[in-house]
Design a protein around this motif. Sequence first.
Motif, mmCIF file in Angstrom:
data_model
loop_
_atom_site.group_PDB
_atom_site.id
_atom_site.type_symbol
_atom_site.label_atom_id
_atom_site.label_comp_id
_atom_site.label_asym_id
_atom_site.label_seq_id
_atom_site.Cartn_x
_atom_site.Cartn_y
_atom_site.Cartn_z
ATOM 1 N N GLU A 81 43.561 17.707 38.768
ATOM 2 C CA GLU A 81 43.987 16.337 39.078
ATOM 3 C C GLU A 81 44.845 15.798 37.926
ATOM 4 O O GLU A 81 45.903 15.215 38.146
ATOM 5 C CB GLU A 81 42.773 15.446 39.307
ATOM 6 N N LYS A 82 44.389 16.020 36.693
ATOM 7 C CA LYS A 82 45.138 15.570 35.510
ATOM 8 C C LYS A 82 46.441 16.376 35.365
ATOM 9 O O LYS A 82 47.484 15.818 35.036
ATOM 10 C CB LYS A 82 44.302 15.713 34.236
ATOM 11 N N ASN A 84 48.201 17.781 37.732
ATOM 12 C CA ASN A 84 49.145 17.306 38.746
ATOM 13 C C ASN A 84 49.742 15.962 38.339
ATOM 14 O O ASN A 84 50.926 15.707 38.588
ATOM 15 C CB ASN A 84 48.475 17.206 40.113
ATOM 16 N N ARG A 85 48.949 15.125 37.679
ATOM 17 C CA ARG A 85 49.463 13.846 37.196
ATOM 18 C C ARG A 85 50.540 14.064 36.125
ATOM 19 O O ARG A 85 51.550 13.368 36.097
ATOM 20 C CB ARG A 85 48.329 12.985 36.647
ATOM 21 N N TYR A 87 52.552 16.649 35.898
ATOM 22 C CA TYR A 87 53.755 17.078 36.608
ATOM 23 C C TYR A 87 54.436 15.904 37.328
ATOM 24 O O TYR A 87 55.648 15.762 37.286
ATOM 25 C CB TYR A 87 53.427 18.168 37.633
ATOM 26 N N ARG A 88 53.625 15.079 37.974
ATOM 27 C CA ARG A 88 54.150 13.963 38.769
ATOM 28 C C ARG A 88 54.742 12.852 37.899
ATOM 29 O O ARG A 88 55.862 12.412 38.120
ATOM 30 C CB ARG A 88 53.011 13.388 39.616
ATOM 31 N N GLU A 89 53.969 12.390 36.912
ATOM 32 C CA GLU A 89 54.368 11.215 36.137
ATOM 33 C C GLU A 89 55.082 11.560 34.832
ATOM 34 O O GLU A 89 55.887 10.771 34.347
ATOM 35 C CB GLU A 89 53.146 10.350 35.835
ATOM 36 N N ARG A 92 57.966 14.294 36.364
ATOM 37 C CA ARG A 92 58.535 13.734 37.594
ATOM 38 C C ARG A 92 58.873 14.810 38.616
ATOM 39 O O ARG A 92 59.892 14.770 39.285
ATOM 40 C CB ARG A 92 59.755 12.858 37.296
ATOM 41 N N ASP A 94 57.614 16.869 42.092
ATOM 42 C CA ASP A 94 56.821 16.599 43.282
ATOM 43 C C ASP A 94 56.530 17.919 43.992
ATOM 44 O O ASP A 94 56.890 18.982 43.497
ATOM 45 C CB ASP A 94 57.525 15.603 44.213
ATOM 46 N N SER A 113 47.814 17.760 29.774
ATOM 47 C CA SER A 113 46.754 17.311 30.701
ATOM 48 C C SER A 113 45.411 17.162 29.993
ATOM 49 O O SER A 113 44.631 16.281 30.323
ATOM 50 C CB SER A 113 46.628 18.257 31.895
ATOM 51 N N LEU A 116 45.073 13.806 28.587
ATOM 52 C CA LEU A 116 44.803 12.717 29.538
ATOM 53 C C LEU A 116 43.310 12.419 29.661
ATOM 54 O O LEU A 116 42.927 11.368 30.145
ATOM 55 C CB LEU A 116 45.336 13.078 30.927
ATOM 56 N N LEU A 152 52.973 9.144 29.517
ATOM 57 C CA LEU A 152 51.593 9.082 30.013
ATOM 58 C C LEU A 152 50.649 8.348 29.050
ATOM 59 O O LEU A 152 49.436 8.359 29.249
ATOM 60 C CB LEU A 152 51.079 10.501 30.269
#
Length: 178
Positions: A81-82, A84-85, A87-89, A92, A94, A113, A116, A152
């Motif tokens: 979950e972290k 993926n965050r 990569y996403r935030e 950037r 998707d 990660s 985080l 982040l």
Amino acid sequence: MMSTLYLLDANVMIEANAAYYPPGRIPQFWLWLARMAKRGIVKVPAAILDEITPNIRDEPFTGWLSQNRQDLLFDELTNYEKLNRVYREGYRFDQNSDSLQLEILQNDAELVSYGLIDTGVRKVVTLESRQTPLDTLPSPRNRKIPLVCRLLDIPCITTFDLIRELDFRIPLSTSPAA
């Protein structure tokens, strides 16, 4: 209050060995780093340790790394979950992003990660360059760890900040200067 956990990038040890603190000349740095690892203050994720091992052929350093690998190892499971965050935030990316780009950045993203989790207690340590300003972000593939951490809100410092924060000192020599 929990003490800070410093998560080291591969370049921290690679550059220290190659340029700043070669084990044969400044063994105090490596003894100190090993003590910090044994006490659980500095750790290196497994993927990052694996990144170092095949790239270094310097016997004093490889011997030190082998001897201290278990103490250095940060063996926490990846929190997807972290990750993926990150990569996403941070990068950037998707779900439509190129899987090769994701793979290239895998170790860096995993290192970030871990930062985080308990962001007030963990700091990422790297010698990668800082990228500014935030209004002109480089492409995801060209983002460095400090920028991704900044996006982040993860504390990110250099080796030299680590040395100051943990108060590393080389004892004064008692022998007269040559």
